[in-house]
Write a protein that holds these residues in place. Sequence first.
Motif, short mmCIF file in Angstrom:
data_model
loop_
_atom_site.label_atom_id
_atom_site.label_comp_id
_atom_site.label_asym_id
_atom_site.label_seq_id
_atom_site.Cartn_x
_atom_site.Cartn_y
_atom_site.Cartn_z
N VAL A 190 0.84 -1.21 0.00
CA VAL A 190 0.00 0.00 0.00
C VAL A 190 0.87 1.25 0.00
O VAL A 190 0.56 2.24 -0.67
CB VAL A 190 -0.97 -0.01 1.21
CG1 VAL A 190 -1.63 1.34 1.39
CG2 VAL A 190 -2.01 -1.10 1.03
N ARG A 216 2.63 1.53 -3.62
CA ARG A 216 1.73 1.79 -4.75
C ARG A 216 0.40 2.32 -4.25
O ARG A 216 -0.61 1.62 -4.27
CB ARG A 216 1.50 0.50 -5.53
CG ARG A 216 2.79 -0.02 -6.14
CD ARG A 216 2.50 -1.07 -7.10
NE ARG A 216 1.49 -0.57 -8.03
CZ ARG A 216 1.35 -0.99 -9.25
NH1 ARG A 216 2.13 -1.91 -9.71
NH2 ARG A 216 0.42 -0.52 -10.03
N PRO A 217 0.39 3.56 -3.78
CA PRO A 217 -0.87 4.10 -3.26
C PRO A 217 -1.88 4.30 -4.40
O PRO A 217 -1.55 4.80 -5.47
CB PRO A 217 -0.47 5.42 -2.64
CG PRO A 217 0.82 5.79 -3.28
CD PRO A 217 1.48 4.51 -3.70
N HIS A 218 -3.08 3.86 -4.16
CA HIS A 218 -4.18 4.03 -5.10
C HIS A 218 -5.38 4.53 -4.33
O HIS A 218 -5.49 4.36 -3.12
CB HIS A 218 -4.53 2.71 -5.80
CG HIS A 218 -3.46 2.21 -6.70
ND1 HIS A 218 -3.19 2.76 -7.92
CD2 HIS A 218 -2.57 1.20 -6.55
CE1 HIS A 218 -2.19 2.11 -8.49
NE2 HIS A 218 -1.79 1.16 -7.68
N ARG A 219 -6.34 5.08 -5.04
CA ARG A 219 -7.53 5.61 -4.36
C ARG A 219 -8.40 4.53 -3.77
O ARG A 219 -9.21 4.80 -2.89
CB ARG A 219 -8.32 6.51 -5.30
CG ARG A 219 -8.91 5.81 -6.48
CD ARG A 219 -9.53 6.79 -7.46
NE ARG A 219 -10.14 6.04 -8.54
CZ ARG A 219 -11.36 6.20 -8.94
NH1 ARG A 219 -12.12 7.10 -8.37
NH2 ARG A 219 -11.84 5.49 -9.92
N GLU A 220 -8.25 3.28 -4.20
CA GLU A 220 -9.05 2.20 -3.63
C GLU A 220 -8.35 1.52 -2.45
O GLU A 220 -8.96 0.71 -1.73
CB GLU A 220 -9.41 1.16 -4.69
CG GLU A 220 -8.25 0.35 -5.22
CD GLU A 220 -7.49 1.01 -6.35
OE1 GLU A 220 -6.55 0.40 -6.83
OE2 GLU A 220 -7.84 2.14 -6.76
N ALA A 221 -7.09 1.84 -2.19
CA ALA A 221 -6.31 1.19 -1.13
C ALA A 221 -6.97 1.28 0.25
O ALA A 221 -6.97 0.28 0.99
CB ALA A 221 -4.89 1.74 -1.09
N ARG A 267 -14.01 1.25 -7.32
CA ARG A 267 -13.17 2.45 -7.44
C ARG A 267 -11.90 2.21 -8.25
O ARG A 267 -11.19 3.17 -8.56
CB ARG A 267 -12.80 2.97 -6.05
CG ARG A 267 -13.99 3.56 -5.32
CD ARG A 267 -13.59 3.96 -3.91
NE ARG A 267 -12.47 4.88 -3.88
CZ ARG A 267 -12.57 6.19 -3.74
NH1 ARG A 267 -13.76 6.74 -3.62
NH2 ARG A 267 -11.50 6.95 -3.71
N MET A 268 -11.59 0.97 -8.58
CA MET A 268 -10.37 0.68 -9.35
C MET A 268 -10.48 1.30 -10.74
O MET A 268 -11.55 1.27 -11.35
CB MET A 268 -10.15 -0.83 -9.47
CG MET A 268 -9.72 -1.48 -8.20
SD MET A 268 -9.51 -3.25 -8.38
CE MET A 268 -7.96 -3.29 -9.24
N PRO A 269 -9.37 1.81 -11.23
CA PRO A 269 -9.42 2.37 -12.59
C PRO A 269 -9.57 1.25 -13.62
O PRO A 269 -9.12 0.12 -13.39
CB PRO A 269 -8.08 3.08 -12.73
CG PRO A 269 -7.19 2.44 -11.74
CD PRO A 269 -8.08 1.97 -10.61
#
Length: 97
Positions: A27, A30-35, A84-86
């Motif tokens: 996490v 690789r931060p993502h908005r769904e994390a 929310r995943m792209p």
Amino acid sequence: MEPLINPNEVVDLVIAVLAIPILLRVVRLRPHREAPFFSLGYGFMLCALVVTILEGLIWPDLLNDAEHAFYAASGVAFLVAVIRMPGPPAYSEHDTP
């Protein structure tokens, strides 16, 4: 009455706890908005595993309901994370897949 603790449930909890540092590293790298939702889902799953073991010791009916509620909350959190995943990247006419 003898405690009803299944060894498989304890092993599941130990493995889940040992995986926490790995997941935290992923996490952070690789931060993502769904994390946050994946993390929340994992936390709910950990709570369900703890409650599963506790229900063999005390309050079996109440903790069984709590276990199922935690698993349901985990499923909802994972669903939100997936939504929310792209999507896949869009290709133009000039790109080759």
